[in-house]
Design a protein around this motif. Structure first.
Motif, PDB file in Angstrom:
ATOM      1  N   UNK A 238       0.958  -1.222   0.078  1.00 14.84           N
ATOM      2  CA  UNK A 238      -0.055   0.050   0.049  1.00 14.84           C
ATOM      3  C   UNK A 238       0.894   1.467  -0.044  1.00 14.84           C
ATOM      4  N   UNK A 239       2.085   1.214   0.710  1.00 11.75           N
ATOM      5  CA  UNK A 239       2.811   2.689   0.767  1.00 11.75           C
ATOM      6  C   UNK A 239       3.363   2.741  -0.338  1.00 11.75           C
ATOM      7  N   UNK A 240       3.895   1.499  -1.288  1.00 10.65           N
ATOM      8  CA  UNK A 240       4.389   1.915  -2.510  1.00 10.65           C
ATOM      9  C   UNK A 240       3.665   2.245  -3.581  1.00 10.65           C
ATOM     10  N   UNK A 241       2.350   1.803  -3.462  1.00 11.34           N
ATOM     11  CA  UNK A 241       1.434   2.489  -4.434  1.00 11.34           C
ATOM     12  C   UNK A 241       0.953   3.434  -4.255  1.00 11.34           C
ATOM     13  N   UNK A 242       0.883   4.143  -3.141  1.00 12.05           N
ATOM     14  CA  UNK A 242       0.323   5.543  -2.882  1.00 12.05           C
ATOM     15  C   UNK A 242       1.370   6.304  -2.147  1.00 12.05           C
ATOM     16  N   UNK A 243       1.392   7.695  -2.337  1.00  7.25           N
ATOM     17  CA  UNK A 243       2.165   8.510  -1.593  1.00  7.25           C
ATOM     18  C   UNK A 243       1.846   8.546  -0.174  1.00  7.25           C
ATOM     19  N   UNK A 244       2.790   8.893   0.752  1.00 13.35           N
ATOM     20  CA  UNK A 244       2.374   8.984   2.176  1.00 13.35           C
ATOM     21  C   UNK A 244       1.567  10.144   2.372  1.00 13.35           C
ATOM     22  N   UNK A 245       0.650  10.085   3.662  1.00  8.56           N
ATOM     23  CA  UNK A 245      -0.281  11.037   4.048  1.00  8.56           C
ATOM     24  C   UNK A 245      -0.286  11.148   5.236  1.00  8.56           C
ATOM     25  N   UNK A 246      -0.577  12.323   5.875  1.00  6.43           N
ATOM     26  CA  UNK A 246      -0.734  12.283   7.603  1.00  6.43           C
ATOM     27  C   UNK A 246      -1.532  13.447   7.736  1.00  6.43           C
ATOM     28  N   UNK A 247      -2.625  13.211   8.437  1.00  7.01           N
ATOM     29  CA  UNK A 247      -3.781  14.049   8.974  1.00  7.01           C
ATOM     30  C   UNK A 247      -4.432  13.940  10.064  1.00  7.01           C
ATOM     31  N   UNK A 248      -4.557  14.638  10.970  1.00 11.68           N
ATOM     32  CA  UNK A 248      -5.217  14.789  12.360  1.00 11.68           C
ATOM     33  C   UNK A 248      -4.077  13.874  13.248  1.00 11.68           C
ATOM     34  N   UNK A 249      -2.839  14.199  13.114  1.00 10.65           N
ATOM     35  CA  UNK A 249      -1.855  13.503  14.081  1.00 10.65           C
ATOM     36  C   UNK A 249      -2.120  12.107  13.761  1.00 10.65           C
ATOM     37  N   UNK A 250      -2.369  11.467  12.625  1.00  8.50           N
ATOM     38  CA  UNK A 250      -2.201  10.032  12.478  1.00  8.50           C
ATOM     39  C   UNK A 250      -1.323   9.544  11.369  1.00  8.50           C
ATOM     40  N   UNK A 251      -0.424   8.745  11.566  1.00  9.99           N
ATOM     41  CA  UNK A 251       0.374   8.496  10.699  1.00  9.99           C
ATOM     42  C   UNK A 251      -0.119   7.754   9.427  1.00  9.99           C
TER      43      UNK A 251
END
Length: 342
Positions: free
Chosen positions: A126-139
């Motif tokens: 999943x991490x390799x297919x989509x860019x990283x995201x971070x919202x609401x202090x959640x990894x």
């Protein structure tokens, strides 16, 4: 939501995790398996084979016959004054049809796996297919997992708020080693982690998804690695049921004659509370498990009436001290034929 505190090496908690998934396949439920350590495809291939129809009766009978012979030999060593005391039923000599039984020495047939629909979430893919995201202090790992769960619940017809046109089914969710370093969480690295609330917020949203959908979830948590115990308290409060497994592997209890019949202890931290503002407390606290040839059983822990003549006096005094560590209800709980087998 069921939380399982993993044992030190993750052997027995992983077995319970597979039992939960195997029961969903036999019942025809839809599965969702998430892991950051092992690929979900490999997890499903290692599920135990079910004992269908009357086969489980024969298998349980074989196990019971073996234990009966051991009990008969042990009875010859017990003093006569112990003969009339209530005895714990340590073997499933009589079984009632509740759920299904599984043979851990065999793997589930591939045709059973193909008979149900299942979804996998492998974090590295999943991490390799989509860019990283971070919202609401959640990894990003937790965010991707929640998005995947929400999509399957809405598209699969498990949302309880929307009317369903097709026959209703249940979604079984299994999440392995949640909170470990493999998920990008740092709660296992320090007592003061930088991202201490990420797991808590994930569980809040997960509970909301479970409450409004036809689904059940089990997660395993490496509690022995989480140094900040306040975080584990939050995980417990956000779960409906919490069970901890303590393995004897590598500990002094592994060679202690007091626990020679068991492979570990089961700690019931919390059980579901219905129509109550506080958590109900289980009346049975002395539980132990052992792994037999084909079955994994959870039994009431009971002390042996006496030790063999080969045990020295010093060892007996040490065992007496170990016995005091057990809860006071151990002797009182030894009445009845109650056990859990899988």
């Amino acid at each position: 939501l069921v939380s399982t505190e993993e044992d030190k090496y993750g052997l027995y908690s992983n077995l319970l995790f597979k039992y939960f998934l195997a029961e969903g396949i036999v019942c025809g439920h839809e599965l969702f398996v998430a892991s950051a350590k092992e690929h979900p495809d490999n997890i499903l291939k290692e599920l135990p084979a079910p004992l269908l129809d009357d086969t489980h009766g024969k298998e349980l009978g074989d196990e019971a016959a073996a234990v009966k012979s051991e009990d008969f030999q042990d009875s010859m060593k017990i003093a006569w004054r112990y003969q009339n005391l209530p005895k714990v039923e340590a073997s499933p000599t009589t079984y009632t049809k509740f759920g299904h039984y599984y043979d851990i020495s065999k793997k589930m047939p591939p045709e059973l796996l193909k008979s149900i629909k299942w979804h996998s979430f492998y974090l590295h893919e999943e991490l390799s297919s989509q860019p990283e995201m971070k919202a609401c202090n959640m990894n990003s790992a937790y965010m991707k997992l929640l998005q995947s769960l929400q999509r399957i619940i809405s598209q699969g017809g498990f949302d309880g708020s929307d009317p369903q046109k097709k026959p209703k089914n249940v979604l079984r969710i299994g999440i392995q080693s949640l909170g470990s370093l493999l998920w990008g969480d740092d709660i296992c690295c320090s007592e003061t982690p930088e991202d201490a609330h990420s797991l808590t917020k994930f569980l809040y949203v997960l509970r909301g998804l479970l409450r409004k959908s036809l689904s059940a979830c089990i997660i395993t948590v490496p509690a022995h690695l989480i140094q900040n115990k306040a975080i584990m308290e939050r995980v417990t409060n956000l779960s409906d049921m919490v069970v901890g497994l303590e393995s004897f592997i590598g500990s002094e209890r592994e060679t202690n004659p007091l626990y020679k019949d068991y492979h570990g202890l089961v700690h019931v931290r919390q059980i579901p509370r219905l129509n109550s503002l506080i958590c109900d407390v289980s009346d049975t606290k002395d539980l132990a498990f052992r792994l037999k040839r084909k079955l994994f059983t959870i039994e009431r822990l009971h002390l042996p009436p006496d030790l063999s003549d080969g045990v020295s006096r010093a060892s007996k005094q040490e065992l007496a001290g170990s016995a005091k560590l057990l809860s006071s209800g151990c002797g009182a709980m030894a009445i009845g034929k109650k056990h859990l087998d899988f």
